[in-house]
Design an enzyme around this catalytic site. Structure first.
Site, PDB file in Angstrom:
ATOM      1  N   VAL A   4       0.839  -1.201   0.000  1.00  0.00           N
ATOM      2  CA  VAL A   4       0.000   0.000   0.000  1.00  0.00           C
ATOM      3  C   VAL A   4       0.879   1.259   0.000  1.00  0.00           C
ATOM      4  CG1 VAL A   4      -1.663   1.316   1.381  1.00  0.00           C
ATOM      5  CG2 VAL A   4      -2.006  -1.137   1.015  1.00  0.00           C
ATOM      6  N   GLU A   5       1.993   1.222   0.718  1.00  0.00           N
ATOM      7  CA  GLU A   5       2.843   2.408   0.832  1.00  0.00           C
ATOM      8  C   GLU A   5       3.556   2.765  -0.472  1.00  0.00           C
ATOM      9  OE1 GLU A   5       3.600   4.816   2.989  1.00  0.00           O
ATOM     10  OE2 GLU A   5       1.920   4.126   4.192  1.00  0.00           O
TER      11      GLU A   5
END
Ligand code: CA
Length: 406
Positions: free
Chosen positions: A126-127
């Protein structure tokens, strides 16, 4: 002919004399003045003048970053769009490949920090999309600009000097320090201050490198979660089904109650099974009101929340971690008749827009301003609400519009 002192000696003399040497002639005098003031603070901030002069003195302001500081989101992303792109089949498949590729490191990370591989890899996915999206803005340029202009200068000065410290201590190669407009960088998208508090050296080379060392990045993520209260023997939570007429004023991540309390109120697992007898006190998370998916979330969810202070973000990580473990998509649908699109579907929308003659750049799966403007035009042409949102409805209409006549 006058003898010329070496620059370092001149600096030393100036320091003893209490004089700050000026930043060299500069195209932007306001910025140069500010750099001079920052330079005068440098030593007391723990950054040597040598480091400042090598890395900060040559900087030019990039006032474009100031636009992000005050930007009101022109378009508020519905939770179903957000989740559809962050937890799509591509990110699940990529994450499973990473679990295999980095298995040995992830097992050692779990042994050291008590955070399981799927959770660590989900944060990574996600990052930074597993290291594919670091952000391309030079950190010192953004942070020096934000230190000198705009409404959060004090905060950004701290981040600016911390970035210089990261360089001075040799953790990350200076030219590799690029990131988001606000200064989040590397696989984990830590801010420099978060780096200083929580990054760890896991590959044993003496440097904490969140840009060019995956082991350092994975271990730093686990360290972040552990320090945020992660419990290795608990899950983040799970999807639940609410009874008819449920009092949704009880909802709220922080409003934690024992599972038995929720069970007594008629909350069940989403498959209809009773709630577990044992388990951490949990809050009820409703991100789209009582009609959408509902979740009971524990303090491990709070640890994920700490990463970015957004419940939708924490849910994306939590759900991606479940999918990486082989879990299924949410059972209860989001309350919309026009569900969101995966990144692959977004690229299809963009390809179809390009085929209709819209200049929106490369189909990259990111719905930016140009894609939205083109979508408004096309939606109007196809008889849909011209809101510029990329959802299933406009995707299907675009596909139908190019289908061969029968
Ligand atoms: Ca290292």
């Amino acid at each position: 002919m006058k003898s010329k002192l070496p620059a370092s000696a001149a600096r030393l003399l100036a320091l003893f004399a209490g004089i700050s040497l000026s930043i060299p002639a500069h195209a932007d005098p306001e910025f140069a003045d500010c750099l001079n003031r920052l330079r005068a603070e440098s030593v007391q901030r723990g950054v040597s003048l040598a480091t400042f002069d090598a890395h900060a003195a040559p900087l030019q302001a990039d006032r474009a970053v100031l636009g992000f500081l005050d930007a009101q989101p022109e378009f508020v992303t519905p939770i179903w769009d957000y989740m559809a792109a962050l937890v799509d089949d591509e990110r699940v498949a990529d994450g499973r490949a990473m679990l295999v590729q980095w298995r040995e490191v992830l097992e050692r990370v779990e042994a050291s920090y008590g955070v399981d591989p799927a959770t660590v890899v989900a944060v990574w996915g996600v990052e930074s999309n597993y290291g594919r999206n670091f952000g391309s803005r030079p950190l010192l340029t953004s942070l020096s600009t934000l230190s000198c202009f705009g409404r959060r200068q004090t905060y950004f000065r701290g981040e600016f000097f911390t970035t210089l410290k990261i360089i001075e201590e040799g953790h990350v190669a200076p030219e590799r320090l690029t990131g988001s407009w606000a200064g989040a960088f590397g696989h984990t998208q830590f801010m420099p201050s978060t780096f200083m508090r929580l990054a760890v050296d896991f590959d044993g080379d003496g440097r904490r490198d969140l840009v060019d060392s995956v082991p350092d990045a994975l271990a730093s993520t686990a360290n972040f979660l552990r320090r945020g209260g992660w419990r290795s023997d608990e899950s983040w939570g799970f999807e639940v089904a609410l009874p008819a007429g449920f009092d949704s004023t009880l909802a709220g991540r922080r409003n934690k109650r024992p599972l038995a309390d929720w069970a007594a109120r008629g909350v069940r697992r989403v498959d209809g099974q009773p709630l577990p007898v044992q388990g951490p006190a949990s809050g009820l998370l409703l991100l789209a009101g009582g009609a959408g998916p509902a979740f009971l979330v524990s303090r491990n969810f709070d640890a994920l929340y700490g990463y970015n202070a957004a419940e939708s973000y924490a849910l994306a990580i939590a759900h991606l971690s479940d999918r990486l473990r082989g879990g299924a998509p949410f059972v209860i649908a989001w309350p919309t008749d026009d569900p969101g699109l995966s990144r692959a579907e977004r690229r299809t929308v963009q390809q179809l827009l390009i085929a209709r003659g819209h200049d929106i750049g490369e189909p990259d799966g990111m719905i930016g301003a140009r894609t939205r403007e083109a979508l408004k035009v096309v939606q109007a042409e196809l008889g849909l609400t011209a809101d510029g949102r990329a959802g299933q409805r406009v995707l299907q209409a675009l596909k139908a519009s190019v289908a061969p006549p029968r």
